[in-house]
Design a protein around this motif. Structure first.
Motif, PDB file in Angstrom:
ATOM      1  N   ARG A 253     -10.228  68.477 -14.781  1.00 38.88           N
ATOM      2  CA  ARG A 253      -9.410  67.558 -13.967  1.00 38.88           C
ATOM      3  C   ARG A 253      -9.648  67.859 -12.477  1.00 38.88           C
ATOM      4  NH1 ARG A 253      -5.060  68.740 -16.632  1.00 38.88           N
ATOM      5  NH2 ARG A 253      -5.195  67.028 -18.086  1.00 38.88           N
ATOM      6  N   ALA A 254      -9.660  69.133 -12.142  1.00 36.26           N
ATOM      7  CA  ALA A 254      -9.855  69.518 -10.737  1.00 36.26           C
ATOM      8  C   ALA A 254     -11.247  69.101 -10.257  1.00 36.26           C
ATOM      9  CB  ALA A 254      -9.680  71.033 -10.584  1.00 36.26           C
ATOM     10  N   MET A 255     -12.249  69.313 -11.105  1.00 40.85           N
ATOM     11  CA  MET A 255     -13.614  68.976 -10.693  1.00 40.85           C
ATOM     12  C   MET A 255     -13.785  67.472 -10.539  1.00 40.85           C
ATOM     13  SD  MET A 255     -15.689  71.816 -12.838  1.00 40.85           S
ATOM     14  CE  MET A 255     -17.340  71.434 -12.301  1.00 40.85           C
ATOM     15  N   ALA A 256     -13.100  66.710 -11.364  1.00 48.08           N
ATOM     16  CA  ALA A 256     -13.175  65.245 -11.247  1.00 48.08           C
ATOM     17  C   ALA A 256     -12.596  64.810  -9.916  1.00 48.08           C
ATOM     18  CB  ALA A 256     -12.423  64.592 -12.394  1.00 48.08           C
ATOM     19  N   GLU A 257     -11.585  65.521  -9.420  1.00 46.91           N
ATOM     20  CA  GLU A 257     -10.985  65.171  -8.131  1.00 46.91           C
ATOM     21  C   GLU A 257     -11.954  65.452  -6.980  1.00 46.91           C
ATOM     22  OE1 GLU A 257      -8.157  63.644  -7.419  1.00 46.91           O
ATOM     23  OE2 GLU A 257      -7.850  63.408  -9.564  1.00 46.91           O
TER      24      GLU A 257
END
Ligand code: URA
Length: 260
Positions: A253-257
């Motif tokens: 999720r963090a990397m997608a952001e």
């Protein structure tokens, strides 16, 4: 606030910071092979972004400054991470300065797009002066290298507290309040798009709420123009391997952001 904890006076904080910061500066210079430092005039208040000692003055007729406000003001004068680390090395604002071996400022890419924020240094971090270098650090390394496909130096790693609490006890409210000015400036200077607080203490502190990890993780929070994606503390993952799959979802999720 625990009244038994000692809060240093403003003068003590400033003198302590100057003295310990100078000692840290001299020892770094010595390690770089510098034998003699030539004197140069003290920088003016407007000496530019690299000035360390040119701290802005408190407003003349303002209400008395609290120690946390004073730390924020001192931190705001640091124009880069090295200057900020020097100020942190001299911090004597709370009693942790009496038991630490050294401060643990943080490390990583100075312009990282992702910043991990842990709780406080432990035994190994206090000895080495680097964040997440014990068992929990090994788990964080695996998250970064195997999970994210990155190297530690691609990201930034810091903690809420810059000093180890004795016996690794939880940070007190006073310690967090005082130390937060350093972290805030560190975040401003690195300017990451995404913050990943590790564990309940770090997540609760950054989000300013007292909640369980279950309620804070598994989503992206937006605060002061930054994305905050909390996940489990690596030490918890060592004790509870079944939580690793949820941590992995948080990391994705963090990397997608960052990619988005
Ligand atoms: N745990 C933390 O929260 N931070 C460290 O640096 C090490 C262990």
């Amino acid at each position: 606030m625990d009244e038994t904890e000692r809060v240093a006076s403003y003068e003590e904080i400033e003198l302590g910071q100057l003295a310990t910061g100078l000692a840290a500066h001299l020892s770094r210079a010595r390690r770089r092979g510098v034998k003699r430092l030539a004197a140069r005039p003290a920088p003016a208040v407007s000496a530019g972004p690299r000035a360390v000692v040119a701290t802005p003055q408190a407003p003349r007729h303002a209400a008395p400054e609290g120690p946390d406000e004073r730390i924020r003001r001192l931190a705001s004068a640091a124009g880069d991470l090295e200057s900020l680390a020097t100020l942190v090395a001299g911090c004597e604002a709370c009693s942790l300065c009496q038991t630490r071996s050294q401060t643990v400022f943080g490390e990583g890419h100075p312009k990282a797009r992702v910043m991990f924020v842990g709780e406080a240094p432990g035994f190994h971090e206090d000895r080495l002066g680097r964040p997440f270098v014990g068992d929990a650090g090994g788990m964080l390394d695996r998250i970064i290298t195997k999970g994210m496909g990155l190297a530690r130096g691609d990201l930034y790693i810091a903690n809420i507290l810059k000093c180890r609490p004795p016996e690794n006890r939880d940070p007190s409210a006073l310690e967090k309040t005082l130390c937060t000015g350093w972290l805030q400036r560190q975040i401003e200077l690195v300017n990451p798009e995404v913050l990943i607080p590790l564990g309940r203490h770090a997540a609760g502190h950054l989000l300013q709420r007292d909640d369980s990890m279950g309620k804070m993780r598994a989503r992206v929070h937006h605060l002061a123009g930054r994305k905050i994606v909390p996940t489990y503390h690596p030490a918890y993952l060592l004790r509870t391997p079944s939580a690793k799959k949820d941590c992995w979802k948080d990391i994705q999720r963090a990397m997608a952001e960052v990619d988005g």
